[in-house]
Design a protein around this motif. Sequence first.
Motif, PDB file in Angstrom:
ATOM      1  N   GLU A   1       0.829  -1.220   0.000  1.00 30.81           N
ATOM      2  CA  GLU A   1       0.000   0.000   0.000  1.00 30.81           C
ATOM      3  C   GLU A   1       0.857   1.261   0.000  1.00 30.81           C
ATOM      4  O   GLU A   1       0.584   2.227   0.706  1.00 30.81           O
ATOM      5  CB  GLU A   1      -0.963   0.007   1.186  1.00 30.81           C
ATOM      6  CG  GLU A   1      -1.797  -1.251   1.269  1.00 30.81           C
ATOM      7  CD  GLU A   1      -3.111  -1.048   1.993  1.00 30.81           C
ATOM      8  OE1 GLU A   1      -3.160  -0.182   2.870  1.00 30.81           O
ATOM      9  OE2 GLU A   1      -4.073  -1.758   1.648  1.00 30.81           O
TER      10      GLU A   1
ATOM     11  N   LYS B   1      -4.097   4.259  -0.352  1.00 26.96           N
ATOM     12  CA  LYS B   1      -5.050   3.139  -0.426  1.00 26.96           C
ATOM     13  C   LYS B   1      -4.716   2.253  -1.623  1.00 26.96           C
ATOM     14  O   LYS B   1      -4.560   2.738  -2.740  1.00 26.96           O
ATOM     15  CB  LYS B   1      -6.470   3.683  -0.589  1.00 26.96           C
ATOM     16  CG  LYS B   1      -7.060   4.239   0.672  1.00 26.96           C
ATOM     17  CD  LYS B   1      -8.598   4.104   0.605  1.00 26.96           C
ATOM     18  CE  LYS B   1      -9.246   4.504   1.893  1.00 26.96           C
ATOM     19  NZ  LYS B   1      -9.339   5.945   2.073  1.00 26.96           N
ATOM     20  N   LYS B   2      -4.655   0.940  -1.359  1.00 29.09           N
ATOM     21  CA  LYS B   2      -4.285  -0.013  -2.408  1.00 29.09           C
ATOM     22  C   LYS B   2      -5.208   0.101  -3.631  1.00 29.09           C
ATOM     23  O   LYS B   2      -4.748   0.064  -4.779  1.00 29.09           O
ATOM     24  CB  LYS B   2      -4.350  -1.426  -1.837  1.00 29.09           C
ATOM     25  CG  LYS B   2      -3.561  -2.435  -2.616  1.00 29.09           C
ATOM     26  CD  LYS B   2      -3.543  -3.723  -1.845  1.00 29.09           C
ATOM     27  CE  LYS B   2      -2.820  -4.806  -2.576  1.00 29.09           C
ATOM     28  NZ  LYS B   2      -2.712  -6.007  -1.773  1.00 29.09           N
ATOM     29  N   ASP B   3      -6.508   0.272  -3.364  1.00 28.79           N
ATOM     30  CA  ASP B   3      -7.465   0.348  -4.483  1.00 28.79           C
ATOM     31  C   ASP B   3      -7.135   1.506  -5.413  1.00 28.79           C
ATOM     32  O   ASP B   3      -7.219   1.396  -6.635  1.00 28.79           O
ATOM     33  CB  ASP B   3      -8.891   0.569  -3.958  1.00 28.79           C
ATOM     34  CG  ASP B   3      -9.375  -0.660  -3.220  1.00 28.79           C
ATOM     35  OD1 ASP B   3      -8.663  -1.680  -3.281  1.00 28.79           O
ATOM     36  OD2 ASP B   3     -10.443  -0.591  -2.586  1.00 28.79           O
TER      37      ASP B   3
END
Length: 313
Positions: free
Chosen positions: A117, A197-199
């Motif tokens: 992340e 944020k990974k997304d």
Amino acid sequence: MKLSEDTLLKFVKGKIIRDAELKNFTTFKVGGKVDFLVIPQDEEDIRITLSIARDKGIPLYIIGNGSNLLVSDEGVRGIIIRISRVNFNKFNLKNSVLKSESGVLLSKLISYTVGQELSGMESLLGIPGTLGGAITMNAGTNGFSISQILREIKVMDKNGRIKVVSKEELGFSYRSSKIMEKKLVILEAVMELKKFKKDLINESLKRNFEKRKKTQPYSYPNAGCIFKNPQEKQAGWLIERAGCKGLRVGGAEVSTKHANFIVNRGNATFNDIVKLMELVRKRVLFKFGIELKPEVLILGRDEGLPFKMLEPW
Ligand SMILES: Cc1cc2nc3c(=O)[nH]c(=O)nc-3n(C[C@H](O)[C@H](O)[C@H](O)COP(=O)(O)OP(=O)(O)OC[C@H]3O[C@@H](n4cnc5c(N)ncnc54)[C@H](O)[C@@H]3O)c2cc1C
């Protein structure tokens, strides 16, 4: 050549390839032989090779993954040290600070940091280079360059001394640094990343990937953008408007997908590519009065080419 394989074999622990075919070590798949290709196992191997080359007055070059190189069919005299992912491949993370050896491929660092992340490396997606090559070239895309996340690098100078150099001392600018001029081998680099944020990082990766897939030629070997973008306009735009898309010399072609890529359609020679580059340069100069400068580094003997060659150490 005053160097025998035995001299290198006696001192260097890593791999030594006599008369290595450089087309096998570049993404363009073009290039003749180098007298000695040294794939060092560790820093000591690099130091010894530098000192042998210095003492015997042998020309020496450093390469990474060979993804920004155009090598002459005549080959290269001397020694090439290839800093590869085989031996210079360790990295670690402390908080958001990534320390990595210079042979690691960018793709590996991207997938690792995204998994943690951390944002910073994802804009480099699709650049098939090592960390050392990317720093030397100040690689990047869409206004981002690797120097933006760099804190410092560990280098070896031509006398074999190891030191840490801050990014401020390296004169970074668009696709350029003072690393070649200062004759430094990059051993390690420290980069500062940001928690994210990974997304969101994945979304940005996906966008970059889709854009590359749509706009860049993947079917044929190449070395990325051939010319640097001049200040006035994107090189690809100028080349396309100068009517060069699809232009061919022998096995070399100005990509029909991205005009600033020259692709090797299977049997391109060094001369095909250089002639095509010269044709493109002249057409753009004639139409727009803008001089294009190569981004790709040209390695080999100077045969009165209109482009600057990479100088040996
Ligand atoms: C399909 C494709 C897409 C590309 N897209 C991009 C892009 O979007 N943006 C971009 O900037 N580039 C792009 N490139 C060009 C290229 O991938 C980059 O310049 C890359 O950073 C070069 O890394 P390398 O390890 O292959 O270096 P090499 O090509 O092997 O070497 C490049 C330079 O770095 C020096 N060098 C390499 N390693 C070291 C080291 N450890 N110490 C000291 N000097 C070293 C070499 O001496 C040489 O001067 C692309 C290339 C391809 C083939």
